[in-house]
Design an enzyme around this catalytic site. Structure first.
Site, short mmCIF file in Angstrom:
data_model
loop_
_atom_site.label_atom_id
_atom_site.label_comp_id
_atom_site.label_asym_id
_atom_site.label_seq_id
_atom_site.Cartn_x
_atom_site.Cartn_y
_atom_site.Cartn_z
N ASP A 208 0.83 -1.20 0.00
CA ASP A 208 0.00 0.00 0.00
C ASP A 208 0.87 1.26 0.00
OD1 ASP A 208 -2.73 1.22 0.37
OD2 ASP A 208 -1.79 1.96 2.22
N GLU A 272 1.40 -0.59 -4.99
CA GLU A 272 0.46 0.49 -5.34
C GLU A 272 1.28 1.76 -5.40
OE1 GLU A 272 -3.43 2.87 -3.58
OE2 GLU A 272 -1.70 2.38 -2.32
#
Length: 538
Positions: A208, A272
């Site tokens: 993330d 990401e």
């Protein structure tokens, strides 16, 4: 177009991965919130869908201020979702079905309830505990102004003041303090966390905010931005910020790559990384760093032949020099659902199916967000029901509309999402009545359903992909048509994909009989309808 690596390679290079937003996939205990047991109960569905892997959004212990992306304990399952035993059961059941499992790691920030941050708040300015985060004195005579002009992605200032007068940085919600990745203890802790889950048998990690761990030295102001976040320079890029894509990131991922490579079974990580160019994206997937990074340029591209051709060209131009295969993604839990993005209604659904077929035909991995296989559009969640912190902080339209729990069966809420009688359980976000037209149960019995189409296309892709070259050749057709070819290898058949982005039918007789069609209406006519796509195998 440059060659991508050969298709006979680790599983992740050409996998179809299904993203599970854990809260909204399936509820195993009847409380209206998805959980690990619910996932286990639906693994047969995923096996029939022909996907190769699943990616689970965070299920760790958390106050749930950002629905799990605020982690208090990275080594345990939140009771809301079950137990570690439930996870182990699910993982074993997935592996029994040859499904790989990717878990979501959140290294940019912790929860404010994490023991480290609780200790930091209780300690003094300049203490060892505060070094793990980004505490700073404020500006102005009494330090009452934030240390710089940085703004939270969720809206408002990126700094919150504590009782002793210092401020701490949070690029997201105030309950998500950013970690200080200049502190060696932070890196050591996350390597230990990765080992914990690798030892349990997970197949990979989604990282993330992979582009945000390091901040520029001195934490300088964002140039061209006012103290309240107002833009003073119209040419300023949203990616040209002193907290995105800093050089120190890459050494971290080199360490993590060595760690993953020390385990058997082609363990992987995908980042990401919202960055400003394909070239920046490619830096994350150099041979000794991440295995993959999400290619968000396809996700944000309009349904236009020139735009799609440009994305394909730029993606391969970026990843080929570093020997990486691309990823393709149309949707996820942070963006408007594809059907709505492409115009909504029948038009949006037709374009979404055509884009899915094109994505599945390209070399590399395809990531499918739960509900895409059902053709779900965005839900207009009532303001009183919204829970997304981006909405609550005034930072945008919010993400709740793409996170509404899936409809599995029946004609009334909770549509089989939770066990029990219809109407007995209220899901954490309310499901609209019109979900009855999109249930898995209903679509399984419709001959031309979106679910049937996706299931067949993914299955046919699995049969073909091992015999296809990693090279893509764009084929000249009409200006508003995208066409590309992948040659067969070792005597296997090749594949041609044609996408009609225009307003007129496009002749396809010269390509033979279509193998897969995004619109059944084009079958046998010799013409590919607008907003449709087809595969030809020869």
């Amino acid at each position: 177009m440059p060659h991508a690596p050969e298709t006979r390679a680790p599983w992740w290079r050409h996998a179809v991965c299904y993203q599970i937003y854990v809260r909204s996939f399936a509820d195993g205990n009847g409380d209206g919130i998805g959980d690990i047991a619910g996932i286990t109960s639906r693994l047969d569905y995923l096996e029939r869908l022909n996907v190769d892997a699943v990616w689970l959004t965070p299920f760790f212990r958390s106050p749930q201020a950002d629905h799990g992306y605020d982690v208090a304990d990275y080594r345990d399952v939140d009771p809301l979702f079950g137990t570690l035993d439930d996870f182990d059961t699910m993982l074993a059941a997935a592996h029994d079905r040859d499904l790989k499992v990717i878990v979501d790691i959140v290294p940019n920030h912790t929860s404010a309830a994490h023991p480290w941050f609780v200790e930091a708040l209780a300690d003094e300015p300049g203490s060892r505990a505060r070094e793990r985060y980004l505490f700073r004195d404020g500006r102005g005579p009494d330090g009452a102004e934030p240390p710089n002009n940085w703004q939270s992605v969720f809206g408002g200032p990126a700094w919150t003041r504590v009782d002793d007068g210092q401020w701490y940085l949070h690029l997201f919600d105030s309950t998500q303090p950013d970690l200080n990745w200049e502190d060696p203890e932070v890196g050591e802790e996350f390597e230990s966390i990765l080992r914990f889950w690798l030892d349990r048998g997970v197949d990979g990690f989604r990282i993330d905010v992979a582009h945000g761990l390091f901040k520029a030295s001195g934490l300088p102001d964002v140039e061209g931005m006012g103290p309240g976040g107002e833009t003073l320079d119209a040419t300023m890029s949203q990616w040209d910020r002193p907290y995105w894509d800093q050089p120190g990131l890459h050494e971290v991922y080199r360490h993590w790559r060595k760690l993953l490579d020390s385990y058997p079974g082609d363990r992987m990580m995908i980042g990401e990384a919202w960055v400003g160019s394909s070239e920046s994206m490619a830096r994350f997937v150099r041979p000794d760093e991440m295995h993959q990074v999400f290619n968000f340029h396809w996700l944000s591209t309009p349904f236009s032949a020139p735009a799609l051709r440009q994305v394909i060209d730029e993606t391969y131009a970026a990843v080929a020099p570093v020997g990486a295969t691309p990823t393709w993604v149309l949707s996820n839990h942070d963006v408007v659902r594809t059907v709505t993005h492409y115009g909504g209604g029948d038009l949006g659904l037709a374009r979404a199916k055509a884009s899915m077929l094109a994505m599945l035909a390209l070399p590399g991995s395809a990531y499918v967000y739960q509900g895409e296989e059902l053709g779900l559009p965005q839900v207009d969640v009532a303001p009183e029901d919204r829970q997304d912190p981006t909405w609550l902080r005034g930072g945008g339209v919010g993400r709740d509309g793409c996170r509404v729990p899936l409809p599995w069966s029946g004609t009334e809420p909770p549509f089989g999402f939770s066990a029990g009688e219809p109407g007995a359980v209220r899901t954490w976000l309310p499901q609209p009545e019109w979900f009855r037209d999109y249930t898995v149960e209903r679509q399984l019995h419709e001959p031309f359903s979106t679910l049937g189409f996706i299931q067949y296309a993914v299955g046919r892709r699995r049969e073909l992909v091992g015999g296809l070259s990693g090279e893509v050749e764009l084929v000249e057709r009409a200006d508003d048509v995208v066409a590309f070819r992948r040659a067969g290898i070792d005597g296997a058949p090749g594949l041609v994909c044609v996408v009609n982005c225009g307003t007129e039918d496009h002749p396809i007789d010269d390509l033979g009989a279509p193998e897969v069609l995004s619109s059944a209406l084009a079958e046998g006519t010799g013409q590919l309808l607008p907003n449709s796509a087809a595969w030809f195998v020869s």
